[in-house]
Scaffold this motif. Structure first.
Motif, PDB file in Angstrom:
ATOM      1  N   ARG A  61       0.843  -1.193   0.000  1.00 48.82           N
ATOM      2  CA  ARG A  61       0.000   0.000   0.000  1.00 48.82           C
ATOM      3  C   ARG A  61       0.882   1.248   0.000  1.00 48.82           C
ATOM      4  NH1 ARG A  61      -3.346   2.771   4.043  1.00 48.82           N
ATOM      5  NH2 ARG A  61      -2.229   4.491   3.078  1.00 48.82           N
ATOM      6  N   LYS A  66      -3.500  12.057  -1.514  1.00 46.38           N
ATOM      7  CA  LYS A  66      -3.895  11.969  -0.117  1.00 46.38           C
ATOM      8  C   LYS A  66      -5.052  12.907   0.217  1.00 46.38           C
ATOM      9  CE  LYS A  66      -2.502   9.740   2.429  1.00 46.38           C
ATOM     10  NZ  LYS A  66      -2.938   8.326   2.632  1.00 46.38           N
ATOM     11  N   ALA A 120     -12.261   6.465   2.970  1.00 49.86           N
ATOM     12  CA  ALA A 120     -13.450   6.626   3.806  1.00 49.86           C
ATOM     13  C   ALA A 120     -14.226   7.903   3.442  1.00 49.86           C
ATOM     14  CB  ALA A 120     -13.027   6.665   5.277  1.00 49.86           C
ATOM     15  N   ARG A 121     -13.482   8.968   3.152  1.00 58.35           N
ATOM     16  CA  ARG A 121     -14.130  10.257   2.859  1.00 58.35           C
ATOM     17  C   ARG A 121     -14.822  10.275   1.511  1.00 58.35           C
ATOM     18  NH1 ARG A 121     -10.117   9.993   5.785  1.00 58.35           N
ATOM     19  NH2 ARG A 121      -9.872  11.156   7.720  1.00 58.35           N
ATOM     20  N   LYS A 142     -13.388   1.478   1.317  1.00 57.49           N
ATOM     21  CA  LYS A 142     -13.328   1.685   2.763  1.00 57.49           C
ATOM     22  C   LYS A 142     -14.649   2.257   3.282  1.00 57.49           C
ATOM     23  CE  LYS A 142      -9.167   2.254   4.554  1.00 57.49           C
ATOM     24  NZ  LYS A 142      -7.908   2.914   4.983  1.00 57.49           N
ATOM     25  N   ARG A 172     -12.552   0.336   8.793  1.00 51.86           N
ATOM     26  CA  ARG A 172     -11.393   1.117   9.225  1.00 51.86           C
ATOM     27  C   ARG A 172     -11.719   2.011  10.430  1.00 51.86           C
ATOM     28  NH1 ARG A 172     -12.369   6.148   9.577  1.00 51.86           N
ATOM     29  NH2 ARG A 172     -10.519   6.976   8.558  1.00 51.86           N
TER      30      ARG A 172
END
Ligand code: PEP
Ligand code: MN
Length: 284
Positions: A61, A66, A120-121, A142, A172
């Motif tokens: 990973r 980001k 996640a976002r 995620k 997560r």
């Protein structure tokens, strides 16, 4: 029949195995992905990828794009980072996984990586989910910070409905009133998901914990909850990391954890095949 009819367990009771390069997620093998939160430099990534490969990781990973809470924080190396990841994957023989943040970069990320991560976002970035339907690469989806299990499954349904059956889910941690950990790792969700869907489920103990000392216990618990694998952040010098150093394991900690996990996995009739690393890595 639930609304998420394509990913429901009933649609494929025997379970789905997702291929990532030569790797298979969702079979008897317990799969471990490892690497830095962010790709910082050629040296940092090469050092980390060699170390995790030697320790027995199956998948590399590393974030090139980001999603950061602050606009002033390190935003990643972008396409240059993707090239570094591709080289590190070739050097170690490990397939790679990296985040894709928007539909316009799906093609370039798919060109360089073996698996595309939805952060996640972005779990409910429906445009991105639809585009991933035709990306031609497996997806690591995620769970959103405040997403229910049903919302996660419906997000996966989008990708499958739009043409891509190769989806792996990732618990997560979710946001709760608890502040002792960065997020609250919902291992109950892992047990629920294993029953509700045929898709493989992995756990990210690093982002759940936010602290390195909790990564090993949460990893062991994930095995017992029925997870098909883990994704763990590792940095050769966590104190210097540009992103998520507090939750990153050192290569030595990671190597020790893999050995422990192999014993826990055996209790669940899973294997952790720490494949003999290529000769070049043994000498390094
Ligand atoms: C990551 O994997 O580095 C990451 C940003 O994770 P998440 O989307 O779960 O916060
Ligand atoms: Mn991170």
């Amino acid at each position: 029949m639930p609304q998420y009819r394509l990913v429901a367990r009933e649609a494929r009771p025997e379970g789905t195995r997702v291929r990532v390069g030569k790797l298979e997620i969702g079979g008897t093998e317990f799969v471990i992905a490892a690497g830095p939160c962010a790709i910082e430099s050629e040296e940092q990534l090469s050092e980390t990828s060699r170390a995790v490969a030697r320790a027995g990781a199956h998948l590399l990973r590393g974030g090139a794009f980001k999603p950061r809470t602050s606009p002033y924080a390190f935003q990643g190396k972008g396409v240059e980072g993707l090239r570094m990841l591709q080289r590190a994957g070739q050097e170690t023989g490990l397939p790679t996984v990296t985040e894709v943040m928007d539909s316009s970069s799906v093609a370039v990320v798919a060109e360089h990586a073996d698996m595309l991560q939805v952060g996640a976002r972005n779990m409910q970035n429906f445009d991105l989910l639809k585009t991933l339907g035709s990306a031609g690469k497996p997806v690591l989806l995620k769970r959103g910070l405040a997403a229910t299990i049903e919302e996660l499954l419906l997000a996966a349904e989008y990708i499958v409905y739009h043409g891509n059956p190769n989806v792996v889910l990732c618990e997560r941690g979710i946001r709760t009133f608890e502040t002792a950990t960065r997020n609250t790792l919902d291992l109950g969700a892992v047990a629920v998901l294993k029953r509700a869907t045929h898709l493989p489920v992995i756990v990210d103990p690093s982002h759940a914990a936010g602290r390195r000392d909790l990564v090993a216990p949460l990893s062991k618990a994930a095995v017992a909850a029925g997870a098909d694998g883990l994704i763990i952040e590792v940095h050769p010098r966590p104190e210097c990391a540009r992103c998520d150093g507090a939750q990153s394991l050192t290569p030595a900690d990671f190597a020790e954890l893999v050995l422990v996990l192999a014993r826990y996995a055996a209790l669940e009739s899973r294997t952790v095949s720490t494949l003999p690393p290529p000769r070049a890595l043994v000498a390094a």
